[in-house]
Write an enzyme that holds these catalytic residues in place. Structure first.
Site, short mmCIF file in Angstrom:
data_model
loop_
_atom_site.label_atom_id
_atom_site.label_comp_id
_atom_site.label_asym_id
_atom_site.label_seq_id
_atom_site.Cartn_x
_atom_site.Cartn_y
_atom_site.Cartn_z
N HIS A 44 0.84 -1.21 0.00
CA HIS A 44 0.00 0.00 0.00
C HIS A 44 0.88 1.26 0.00
CE1 HIS A 44 -2.84 -2.80 2.25
NE2 HIS A 44 -3.57 -2.43 1.21
N ARG A 194 -3.70 -10.14 4.38
CA ARG A 194 -4.09 -11.48 4.86
C ARG A 194 -2.89 -12.33 5.30
NH1 ARG A 194 -8.45 -10.66 0.91
NH2 ARG A 194 -10.41 -10.80 2.07
#
Ligand code: PAF
Length: 297
Positions: A44, A194
């Site tokens: 990100h 995740r």
């Protein structure tokens, strides 16, 4: 939700965000949006840096979108790390964070959805029914609310990228899509929120996805053109790792996500597999496409 910290402005209603982005755009500044579901990692942050390099003002969004999770998926346990996400965004000098509540995004009775057609049923869409309808709906809403000039997405979610590019084209949305390369751990594992679910043992198994992709890339580089053989070689690598269950291993056209029988330049090799109970995805673009793709409208 935590309060705003010193240098990032947190906006939680679509109305406020819309009026602020209107002011930014009318002042002639170029606005970049990095949509996220939080639990921010280096992948990100690489998008934030790209956005800063290309735009005058960068807005991130954090919204764990219930619409893109199936009934038996991980919506409830999806990592929510808002406070530390804010610190990371500040460190990247992101000035705006749009973090709406579910009620603000989906008021009672909200029944309008965005469907991108059969492409939504390919790759992850095949095993995650309704997932891409949820993604297309929330991304359309984010684009409408934030009105970015440019929006940034990661290549790790290659099917999502294809669907968003199609959505932008089909609905004539006035936003340019920039796609950034996958960011990996030192052993090749693609960064993902995740990954936090993995036990130490599963964490050791997880790079098998990358190893399988690298096997295919190597064979393709050596001249193998038969995609059935390439897929079989990738699947064989996955099968070597007990505790990893394959969902799909495919070679597709990166725009249509349809399988290709002969290797062509820019083909996308994509894999999804369960490591324990955690579903991970990864992919590689075979030579010709390059890893950074920008839609030209
Ligand atoms: O890639 C994600 O994190 C999400 O799918 C997105 C694009 C933020 C939409 O919820």
């Amino acid at each position: 939700m935590p309060t705003a910290s010193a240098s990032i402005r947190i906006i939680d209603t679509p109305e406020q965000m819309h009026s602020l982005s209107g002011e930014i755009r009318s002042s002639g500044r170029r606005l970049g949006l990095v949509p996220t579901m939080g639990a921010l990692h280096e992948g990100h942050l690489s998008l934030m840096r790209l956005a800063r390099a290309q735009c005058d003002v960068v807005a991130a969004s954090i919204f764990v979108n219930p619409l893109q999770f199936g009934p038996n998926e991980d919506f409830d346990k999806y990592p929510r790390t808002f406070e530390s996400d804010c610190h990371k965004l500040e460190a990247e000098k992101v000035s705006l964070l749009f973090a709406p509540t579910t009620e603000a995004m989906y008021p009672p009775g909200a029944k309008t959805f965005v469907e991108v057609g059969e492409i939504s049923d390919r790759l992850d869409g095949r095993s995650r029914a309704g997932h891409f309808r949820g993604v297309a709906t929330v991304v359309t809403k984010l684009f409408t609310i934030v009105q970015p000039d440019v929006a940034f997405f990661g290549q790790k979610d290659a099917a999502q990228v294809a669907i968003i590019q199609r959505l932008v084209r089909d609905l004539n949305l006035d936003v340019r899509i920039v796609v950034a390369p996958i960011v990996r751990e030192s052993d090749g594992l693609a960064m993902s929120s995740r990954n936090a679910y993995l036990s130490p043992q599963e964490r050791k198994q997880a790079p098998v996805l990358y190893r399988a992709l690298m096997r295919v890339q190597k064979l393709a580089d050596q001249g193998e053109r038969n995609t059935a053989k390439l897929i079989a070689s990738g699947k064989a690598v996955i099968a070597e790792e007990p505790g990893v269950r394959l969902d799909y291993f495919e070679i597709v056209d990166p725009q249509t996500l349809q399988g290709v029988s002969d290797l062509r330049s820019g083909a996308l090799v994509a894999v999804a597999a369960y490591v324990g109970t955690t579903r991970l995805i990864d992919n590689v673009l075979l030579s010709g496409g390059g890893e950074v793709r920008t839609s030209l409208r």
